[in-house]
Design an enzyme around this catalytic site. Structure first.
Site, PDB file in Angstrom:
ATOM      1  N   SER A  96       0.789  -1.231   0.000  1.00 60.96           N
ATOM      2  CA  SER A  96       0.000   0.000   0.000  1.00 60.96           C
ATOM      3  C   SER A  96       0.821   1.281   0.000  1.00 60.96           C
ATOM      4  O   SER A  96       0.271   2.364   0.191  1.00 60.96           O
ATOM      5  CB  SER A  96      -1.038   0.008   1.129  1.00 60.96           C
ATOM      6  OG  SER A  96      -0.527  -0.484   2.312  1.00 60.96           O
ATOM      7  N   THR A 151      -0.095   1.717   4.848  1.00 57.97           N
ATOM      8  CA  THR A 151       0.079   3.143   4.568  1.00 57.97           C
ATOM      9  C   THR A 151       0.707   3.774   5.783  1.00 57.97           C
ATOM     10  O   THR A 151       0.237   3.584   6.894  1.00 57.97           O
ATOM     11  CB  THR A 151      -1.285   3.801   4.295  1.00 57.97           C
ATOM     12  OG1 THR A 151      -1.698   3.390   3.009  1.00 57.97           O
ATOM     13  CG2 THR A 151      -1.193   5.313   4.326  1.00 57.97           C
ATOM     14  N   THR A 201       1.430   6.936   0.527  1.00 61.01           N
ATOM     15  CA  THR A 201       0.585   5.783   0.207  1.00 61.01           C
ATOM     16  C   THR A 201       0.465   5.577  -1.295  1.00 61.01           C
ATOM     17  O   THR A 201       0.672   6.519  -2.075  1.00 61.01           O
ATOM     18  CB  THR A 201      -0.837   5.993   0.788  1.00 61.01           C
ATOM     19  OG1 THR A 201      -1.587   4.795   0.657  1.00 61.01           O
ATOM     20  CG2 THR A 201      -1.582   7.109   0.085  1.00 61.01           C
ATOM     21  N   ARG A 208      -8.174   8.754  -8.777  1.00 61.47           N
ATOM     22  CA  ARG A 208      -8.617   8.908  -7.383  1.00 61.47           C
ATOM     23  C   ARG A 208      -7.453   9.363  -6.486  1.00 61.47           C
ATOM     24  O   ARG A 208      -6.350   8.851  -6.555  1.00 61.47           O
ATOM     25  CB  ARG A 208      -9.178   7.577  -6.879  1.00 61.47           C
ATOM     26  CG  ARG A 208      -9.710   7.600  -5.438  1.00 61.47           C
ATOM     27  CD  ARG A 208      -8.682   7.109  -4.446  1.00 61.47           C
ATOM     28  NE  ARG A 208      -9.241   6.970  -3.090  1.00 61.47           N
ATOM     29  CZ  ARG A 208      -8.490   6.750  -2.011  1.00 61.47           C
ATOM     30  NH1 ARG A 208      -7.194   6.660  -2.112  1.00 61.47           N
ATOM     31  NH2 ARG A 208      -9.053   6.628  -0.839  1.00 61.47           N
ATOM     32  N   VAL A 209      -7.725  10.332  -5.646  1.00 60.17           N
ATOM     33  CA  VAL A 209      -6.753  10.798  -4.650  1.00 60.17           C
ATOM     34  C   VAL A 209      -7.386  10.598  -3.284  1.00 60.17           C
ATOM     35  O   VAL A 209      -8.565  10.894  -3.089  1.00 60.17           O
ATOM     36  CB  VAL A 209      -6.399  12.286  -4.880  1.00 60.17           C
ATOM     37  CG1 VAL A 209      -5.583  12.848  -3.726  1.00 60.17           C
ATOM     38  CG2 VAL A 209      -5.655  12.456  -6.198  1.00 60.17           C
ATOM     39  N   GLY A 210      -6.611  10.090  -2.349  1.00 61.78           N
ATOM     40  CA  GLY A 210      -7.136   9.840  -1.008  1.00 61.78           C
ATOM     41  C   GLY A 210      -6.834  10.960  -0.041  1.00 61.78           C
ATOM     42  O   GLY A 210      -6.553  12.104  -0.433  1.00 61.78           O
ATOM     43  N   ASP A 211      -6.898  10.642   1.236  1.00 58.43           N
ATOM     44  CA  ASP A 211      -6.667  11.626   2.291  1.00 58.43           C
ATOM     45  C   ASP A 211      -5.183  11.895   2.541  1.00 58.43           C
ATOM     46  O   ASP A 211      -4.810  12.964   3.028  1.00 58.43           O
ATOM     47  CB  ASP A 211      -7.277  11.132   3.614  1.00 58.43           C
ATOM     48  CG  ASP A 211      -6.617   9.830   4.067  1.00 58.43           C
ATOM     49  OD1 ASP A 211      -6.487   8.908   3.230  1.00 58.43           O
ATOM     50  OD2 ASP A 211      -6.217   9.739   5.233  1.00 58.43           O
ATOM     51  N   THR A 229      -4.933   6.723   8.679  1.00 58.96           N
ATOM     52  CA  THR A 229      -4.870   5.637   7.701  1.00 58.96           C
ATOM     53  C   THR A 229      -6.260   5.037   7.573  1.00 58.96           C
ATOM     54  O   THR A 229      -7.115   5.252   8.432  1.00 58.96           O
ATOM     55  CB  THR A 229      -3.832   4.583   8.113  1.00 58.96           C
ATOM     56  OG1 THR A 229      -3.801   3.538   7.127  1.00 58.96           O
ATOM     57  CG2 THR A 229      -4.152   3.967   9.458  1.00 58.96           C
ATOM     58  N   GLY A 230      -6.463   4.282   6.511  1.00 63.82           N
ATOM     59  CA  GLY A 230      -7.769   3.669   6.295  1.00 63.82           C
ATOM     60  C   GLY A 230      -8.479   4.283   5.109  1.00 63.82           C
ATOM     61  O   GLY A 230      -7.815   4.804   4.204  1.00 63.82           O
ATOM     62  N   GLY A 239      -9.690   6.701   2.867  1.00 61.62           N
ATOM     63  CA  GLY A 239      -9.412   8.123   2.719  1.00 61.62           C
ATOM     64  C   GLY A 239     -10.650   8.980   2.545  1.00 61.62           C
ATOM     65  O   GLY A 239     -10.703  10.115   3.040  1.00 61.62           O
TER      66      GLY A 239
HETATM   67  C1  SD4 Z   1      -6.102   6.227   1.139  1.00 64.93           C
HETATM   68  N1  SD4 Z   1      -5.703   6.382   3.500  1.00 64.93           N
HETATM   69  O1  SD4 Z   1      -5.592   6.436   0.038  1.00 64.93           O
HETATM   70  C2  SD4 Z   1      -5.229   5.777   2.275  1.00 64.93           C
HETATM   71  C3  SD4 Z   1      -5.213   4.292   2.297  1.00 64.93           C
HETATM   72  C4  SD4 Z   1      -4.615   3.638   3.486  1.00 64.93           C
HETATM   73  O2  SD4 Z   1      -3.639   1.784   4.398  1.00 64.93           O
HETATM   74  O3  SD4 Z   1      -4.460   4.189   4.534  1.00 64.93           O
HETATM   75  N2  SD4 Z   1      -4.227   2.385   3.357  1.00 64.93           N
HETATM   76  O4  SD4 Z   1      -7.327   6.312   1.340  1.00 64.93           O
END
Ligand code: SD4
Length: 309
Positions: free
Chosen positions: A70, A172, A190, A200-203, A223-224, A226
Protein backbone atom coordinates in the site's frame (compact mmCIF):
# COMPACT_ATOMS: atom_id res chain seq x y z
CA UNK A 1 8.89 0.51 28.17
CA UNK A 2 10.94 -2.61 27.56
CA UNK A 3 9.80 -5.51 29.70
CA UNK A 4 6.12 -4.69 29.38
CA UNK A 5 5.63 -7.28 26.66
CA UNK A 6 5.38 -6.51 22.98
CA UNK A 7 1.71 -5.56 23.09
CA UNK A 8 0.20 -3.23 25.61
CA UNK A 9 -2.66 -0.81 25.73
CA UNK A 10 -2.02 2.81 25.11
CA UNK A 11 -3.47 3.73 28.48
CA UNK A 12 -0.90 1.57 30.26
CA UNK A 13 1.87 3.04 28.20
CA UNK A 14 0.76 6.61 28.86
CA UNK A 15 0.58 5.91 32.58
CA UNK A 16 3.99 4.34 32.57
CA UNK A 17 5.49 7.26 30.75
CA UNK A 18 3.88 10.00 32.80
CA UNK A 19 5.24 8.33 35.92
CA UNK A 20 8.80 8.51 34.67
CA UNK A 21 9.13 11.49 32.40
CA UNK A 22 7.68 14.94 31.91
CA UNK A 23 8.38 15.53 28.26
CA UNK A 24 9.06 12.40 26.34
CA UNK A 25 11.45 13.32 23.60
CA UNK A 26 12.64 12.42 21.17
CA UNK A 27 10.00 10.01 19.94
CA UNK A 28 8.49 8.62 16.78
CA UNK A 29 5.03 7.15 16.24
CA UNK A 30 3.77 5.62 12.99
CA UNK A 31 0.62 3.92 11.76
CA UNK A 32 0.60 0.10 11.64
CA UNK A 33 3.59 -2.11 12.42
CA UNK A 34 6.05 0.05 10.50
CA UNK A 35 8.90 -1.02 12.78
CA UNK A 36 11.78 -0.50 10.40
CA UNK A 37 10.46 2.93 9.49
CA UNK A 38 10.30 4.17 13.09
CA UNK A 39 13.73 2.70 13.80
CA UNK A 40 15.14 4.56 10.81
CA UNK A 41 13.51 7.80 11.98
CA UNK A 42 14.81 7.14 15.49
CA UNK A 43 18.39 6.90 14.21
CA UNK A 44 18.03 10.49 12.99
CA UNK A 45 16.49 11.78 16.23
CA UNK A 46 18.76 10.06 18.73
CA UNK A 47 21.77 11.87 17.33
CA UNK A 48 19.99 15.22 17.68
CA UNK A 49 18.57 15.35 14.14
CA UNK A 50 15.55 17.32 12.99
CA UNK A 51 12.09 15.73 13.16
CA UNK A 52 11.54 16.62 9.50
CA UNK A 53 14.57 14.59 8.40
CA UNK A 54 13.49 11.74 10.67
CA UNK A 55 9.94 11.41 9.33
CA UNK A 56 11.12 11.66 5.73
CA UNK A 57 13.74 8.95 6.30
CA UNK A 58 11.13 6.76 8.00
CA UNK A 59 8.53 7.20 5.27
CA UNK A 60 11.06 6.19 2.61
CA UNK A 61 11.35 2.69 4.12
CA UNK A 62 7.94 1.33 3.07
CA UNK A 63 8.12 3.38 -0.15
CA UNK A 64 10.99 1.25 -1.42
CA UNK A 65 9.78 -2.05 0.10
CA UNK A 66 8.23 -4.21 -2.66
CA UNK A 67 6.46 -6.34 -0.03
CA UNK A 68 4.47 -3.37 1.25
CA UNK A 69 1.45 -3.34 -1.05
CA UNK A 70 0.00 0.00 0.00
CA UNK A 71 2.98 2.33 -0.34
CA UNK A 72 5.39 3.21 -3.18
CA UNK A 73 7.19 0.40 -5.01
CA UNK A 74 5.05 -2.76 -4.85
CA UNK A 75 1.92 -0.75 -4.07
CA UNK A 76 -1.23 -2.21 -5.60
CA UNK A 77 -2.24 -0.39 -8.78
CA UNK A 78 -5.49 1.29 -9.73
CA UNK A 79 -8.06 -0.73 -11.68
CA UNK A 80 -6.33 0.18 -14.96
CA UNK A 81 -3.00 -1.18 -13.78
CA UNK A 82 -1.22 2.05 -12.84
CA UNK A 83 0.53 2.57 -9.50
CA UNK A 84 -0.36 6.13 -8.46
CA UNK A 85 1.11 7.66 -5.35
CA UNK A 86 0.05 10.31 -2.83
CA UNK A 87 2.23 11.86 -0.11
CA UNK A 88 2.59 14.94 2.05
CA UNK A 89 4.92 16.35 4.63
CA UNK A 90 4.79 19.20 7.20
CA UNK A 91 7.61 20.76 9.18
CA UNK A 92 7.87 22.55 12.52
CA UNK A 93 7.43 25.95 10.87
CA UNK A 94 4.02 25.04 9.47
CA UNK A 95 5.34 24.58 5.95
CA UNK A 96 3.65 21.91 3.85
CA UNK A 97 4.31 20.04 0.62
CA UNK A 98 2.32 17.43 -1.21
CA UNK A 99 2.21 15.32 -4.35
CA UNK A 100 -0.93 13.63 -5.62
CA UNK A 101 -1.49 11.12 -8.43
CA UNK A 102 2.26 10.79 -8.97
CA UNK A 103 3.45 7.90 -11.12
CA UNK A 104 6.78 6.09 -11.59
CA UNK A 105 8.69 7.82 -8.81
CA UNK A 106 9.77 5.60 -5.92
CA UNK A 107 9.91 8.27 -3.18
CA UNK A 108 6.91 10.60 -3.33
CA UNK A 109 7.60 11.79 0.22
CA UNK A 110 10.91 13.28 -0.90
CA UNK A 111 9.23 14.91 -3.89
CA UNK A 112 6.63 16.36 -1.49
CA UNK A 113 9.47 17.77 0.60
CA UNK A 114 10.97 19.40 -2.51
CA UNK A 115 7.56 20.90 -3.35
CA UNK A 116 7.56 22.36 0.18
CA UNK A 117 11.11 23.65 0.08
CA UNK A 118 11.75 24.53 -3.55
CA UNK A 119 8.44 25.86 -4.90
CA UNK A 120 5.96 28.55 -3.89
CA UNK A 121 3.20 25.87 -3.97
CA UNK A 122 1.82 23.24 -1.63
CA UNK A 123 0.44 20.57 -3.99
CA UNK A 124 1.66 19.30 -7.35
CA UNK A 125 -0.42 16.71 -9.19
CA UNK A 126 0.07 13.97 -11.77
CA UNK A 127 2.12 14.85 -14.83
CA UNK A 128 3.23 18.16 -13.31
CA UNK A 129 4.42 16.46 -10.15
CA UNK A 130 6.27 13.90 -12.27
CA UNK A 131 7.90 16.62 -14.39
CA UNK A 132 9.01 18.44 -11.24
CA UNK A 133 10.42 15.21 -9.76
CA UNK A 134 12.48 14.54 -12.89
CA UNK A 135 13.74 18.15 -12.89
CA UNK A 136 14.78 17.61 -9.28
CA UNK A 137 16.84 14.57 -10.23
CA UNK A 138 14.47 11.76 -9.24
CA UNK A 139 14.63 8.67 -11.48
CA UNK A 140 11.68 7.30 -13.43
CA UNK A 141 11.08 3.68 -12.42
CA UNK A 142 8.55 0.94 -12.95
CA UNK A 143 6.80 0.49 -9.59
CA UNK A 144 4.41 -2.30 -10.58
CA UNK A 145 5.75 -5.58 -9.19
CA UNK A 146 4.79 -9.03 -10.44
CA UNK A 147 2.99 -9.65 -7.15
CA UNK A 148 0.89 -6.48 -7.59
CA UNK A 149 0.11 -7.35 -11.23
CA UNK A 150 -1.06 -10.82 -10.11
CA UNK A 151 -3.27 -9.28 -7.43
CA UNK A 152 -4.80 -7.01 -10.07
CA UNK A 153 -5.41 -9.97 -12.40
CA UNK A 154 -7.14 -11.85 -9.58
CA UNK A 155 -9.25 -8.79 -8.74
CA UNK A 156 -10.28 -8.35 -12.39
CA UNK A 157 -12.07 -11.71 -12.43
CA UNK A 158 -14.86 -10.12 -10.40
CA UNK A 159 -13.88 -6.44 -10.63
CA UNK A 160 -15.74 -5.79 -7.45
CA UNK A 161 -14.70 -2.58 -5.77
CA UNK A 162 -14.92 -3.02 -2.03
CA UNK A 163 -12.35 -1.65 0.37
CA UNK A 164 -11.62 -4.51 2.73
CA UNK A 165 -11.37 -3.87 6.43
CA UNK A 166 -7.80 -4.27 7.76
CA UNK A 167 -7.04 -7.11 5.38
CA UNK A 168 -5.27 -5.30 2.58
CA UNK A 169 -2.09 -5.46 4.66
CA UNK A 170 -2.81 -1.82 5.23
CA UNK A 171 0.61 -0.39 5.72
CA UNK A 172 0.08 3.14 4.57
CA UNK A 173 2.44 5.09 6.70
CA UNK A 174 1.67 8.22 8.62
CA UNK A 175 4.69 9.04 10.78
CA UNK A 176 5.10 11.76 13.40
CA UNK A 177 8.33 12.81 15.08
CA UNK A 178 9.21 14.93 18.10
CA UNK A 179 12.89 15.82 18.15
CA UNK A 180 15.29 16.66 20.97
CA UNK A 181 14.63 20.32 20.33
CA UNK A 182 10.94 19.71 21.06
CA UNK A 183 9.94 20.32 17.43
CA UNK A 184 7.31 18.30 15.58
CA UNK A 185 7.07 17.17 11.97
CA UNK A 186 5.02 14.60 10.10
CA UNK A 187 4.89 12.65 6.85
CA UNK A 188 2.30 10.47 5.17
CA UNK A 189 2.72 8.36 2.02
CA UNK A 190 0.59 5.78 0.21
CA UNK A 191 -0.33 4.11 -3.05
CA UNK A 192 -3.93 4.63 -1.97
CA UNK A 193 -6.68 2.09 -2.11
CA UNK A 194 -6.01 -1.00 -4.20
CA UNK A 195 -7.85 -1.06 -7.55
CA UNK A 196 -9.26 2.44 -7.09
CA UNK A 197 -10.62 4.40 -10.05
CA UNK A 198 -7.94 6.04 -12.13
CA UNK A 199 -7.35 9.58 -10.89
CA UNK A 200 -8.62 8.91 -7.38
CA UNK A 201 -6.75 10.80 -4.65
CA UNK A 202 -7.14 9.84 -1.01
CA UNK A 203 -6.67 11.63 2.29
CA UNK A 204 -2.97 10.92 2.70
CA UNK A 205 -1.64 13.89 0.66
CA UNK A 206 -4.37 16.29 1.80
CA UNK A 207 -3.10 18.68 4.45
CA UNK A 208 -5.49 18.50 7.41
CA UNK A 209 -7.04 15.19 6.35
CA UNK A 210 -4.25 12.60 6.22
CA UNK A 211 -1.76 14.71 8.18
CA UNK A 212 -1.57 17.87 10.21
CA UNK A 213 1.23 19.37 12.28
CA UNK A 214 1.06 22.48 14.43
CA UNK A 215 4.31 22.89 16.32
CA UNK A 216 2.56 24.82 19.10
CA UNK A 217 0.12 22.00 19.78
CA UNK A 218 0.82 18.60 18.29
CA UNK A 219 0.52 16.44 15.21
CA UNK A 220 -1.86 13.80 13.88
CA UNK A 221 -2.10 11.44 10.93
CA UNK A 222 -4.57 8.94 9.52
CA UNK A 223 -4.87 5.64 7.70
CA UNK A 224 -7.77 3.67 6.30
CA UNK A 225 -10.55 4.72 3.95
CA UNK A 226 -9.41 8.12 2.72
CA UNK A 227 -12.86 9.21 1.61
CA UNK A 228 -14.04 9.00 5.24
CA UNK A 229 -11.00 10.85 6.58
CA UNK A 230 -11.36 13.66 4.04
CA UNK A 231 -15.05 14.16 4.87
CA UNK A 232 -14.15 14.67 8.53
CA UNK A 233 -10.83 16.54 7.96
CA UNK A 234 -9.57 13.99 10.47
CA UNK A 235 -6.02 15.02 11.34
CA UNK A 236 -6.78 18.73 11.61
CA UNK A 237 -9.74 18.01 13.87
CA UNK A 238 -7.48 16.04 16.23
CA UNK A 239 -4.91 18.84 16.43
CA UNK A 240 -7.69 21.37 17.08
CA UNK A 241 -9.08 19.22 19.89
CA UNK A 242 -5.61 18.95 21.41
CA UNK A 243 -5.35 22.74 21.18
CA UNK A 244 -8.42 22.91 23.43
CA UNK A 245 -6.55 20.83 25.98
CA UNK A 246 -7.61 17.30 25.08
CA UNK A 247 -5.11 14.49 25.57
CA UNK A 248 -4.06 12.97 22.19
CA UNK A 249 -5.77 9.69 23.12
CA UNK A 250 -9.08 11.45 23.80
CA UNK A 251 -8.77 13.59 20.68
CA UNK A 252 -8.17 10.50 18.50
CA UNK A 253 -11.16 8.81 20.08
CA UNK A 254 -13.40 11.83 19.51
CA UNK A 255 -12.28 12.02 15.86
CA UNK A 256 -12.93 8.29 15.40
CA UNK A 257 -16.41 8.75 16.87
CA UNK A 258 -17.20 11.43 14.29
CA UNK A 259 -16.89 8.74 11.60
CA UNK A 260 -20.08 7.15 12.89
CA UNK A 261 -22.25 9.59 10.96
CA UNK A 262 -20.91 8.22 7.66
CA UNK A 263 -23.50 5.93 6.11
CA UNK A 264 -21.09 3.15 5.16
CA UNK A 265 -19.55 3.07 8.65
CA UNK A 266 -19.90 -0.72 8.87
CA UNK A 267 -17.77 -1.28 5.81
CA UNK A 268 -14.52 0.54 6.40
CA UNK A 269 -11.66 1.09 8.78
CA UNK A 270 -9.97 4.33 9.80
CA UNK A 271 -7.13 4.65 12.29
CA UNK A 272 -5.77 7.85 13.81
CA UNK A 273 -2.55 8.52 15.73
CA UNK A 274 -1.44 11.72 17.44
CA UNK A 275 1.26 13.24 19.60
CA UNK A 276 1.29 16.50 21.54
CA UNK A 277 4.12 18.83 22.55
CA UNK A 278 4.64 16.91 25.79
CA UNK A 279 5.21 13.70 23.91
CA UNK A 280 1.88 12.22 25.01
CA UNK A 281 0.47 9.80 22.47
CA UNK A 282 -2.88 8.74 21.11
CA UNK A 283 -4.11 5.98 18.80
CA UNK A 284 -7.71 5.12 18.12
CA UNK A 285 -9.60 3.37 15.33
CA UNK A 286 -13.12 2.78 14.16
CA UNK A 287 -12.76 -0.99 14.55
CA UNK A 288 -10.32 -3.48 16.05
CA UNK A 289 -7.09 -4.40 14.31
CA UNK A 290 -5.35 -1.03 14.11
CA UNK A 291 -1.92 -0.69 15.64
CA UNK A 292 0.82 1.90 15.96
CA UNK A 293 4.60 1.59 16.07
CA UNK A 294 6.25 3.73 18.76
CA UNK A 295 9.88 4.27 19.57
CA UNK A 296 11.38 6.25 22.43
CA UNK A 297 14.51 6.06 24.57
CA UNK A 298 12.91 3.02 26.15
CA UNK A 299 12.77 1.09 22.92
CA UNK A 300 10.21 -0.09 20.42
CA UNK A 301 6.56 -0.77 21.27
CA UNK A 302 3.76 -2.03 19.10
CA UNK A 303 0.60 -0.41 20.43
CA UNK A 304 -2.78 -2.02 19.95
CA UNK A 305 -5.23 0.82 19.41
CA UNK A 306 -8.60 0.94 21.09
CA UNK A 307 -11.61 1.17 18.81
CA UNK A 308 -15.15 2.49 18.67
CA UNK A 309 -16.66 -0.87 17.59
C1 SD4 B 1 -6.10 6.23 1.14
N1 SD4 B 1 -5.70 6.38 3.50
O1 SD4 B 1 -5.59 6.44 0.04
C2 SD4 B 1 -5.23 5.78 2.28
C3 SD4 B 1 -5.21 4.29 2.30
C4 SD4 B 1 -4.61 3.64 3.49
O2 SD4 B 1 -3.64 1.78 4.40
O3 SD4 B 1 -4.46 4.19 4.53
N2 SD4 B 1 -4.23 2.38 3.36
O4 SD4 B 1 -7.33 6.31 1.34
Amino acid sequence: AIGMGSLTSLDQLSEWFSAFAKIRKPLVIATWNNKKAVETAWDVLKSGGRALDAVEAGARIPESDPEDTSVGYGGFPDRDGFVTLDACIMDELGNAGSVVFLEKIMHPISVARRVMEKTPHVILAGAGAHQFAIEQGFKEENLLTEKAQKALDAWRIKSEYKPKINVERHDTIGILGLDQNGDLSGACTTSGLAFKMRGRVGDSPIIGAGLYVDNEVGAATATGLGEAVIKKVGSFSIVEMMRQGMHPEKACKAAAKRLLTIKSKDEFQVGYIAVNKKGELGAWALRPGFEAAVITQDGFQLIKANSIF
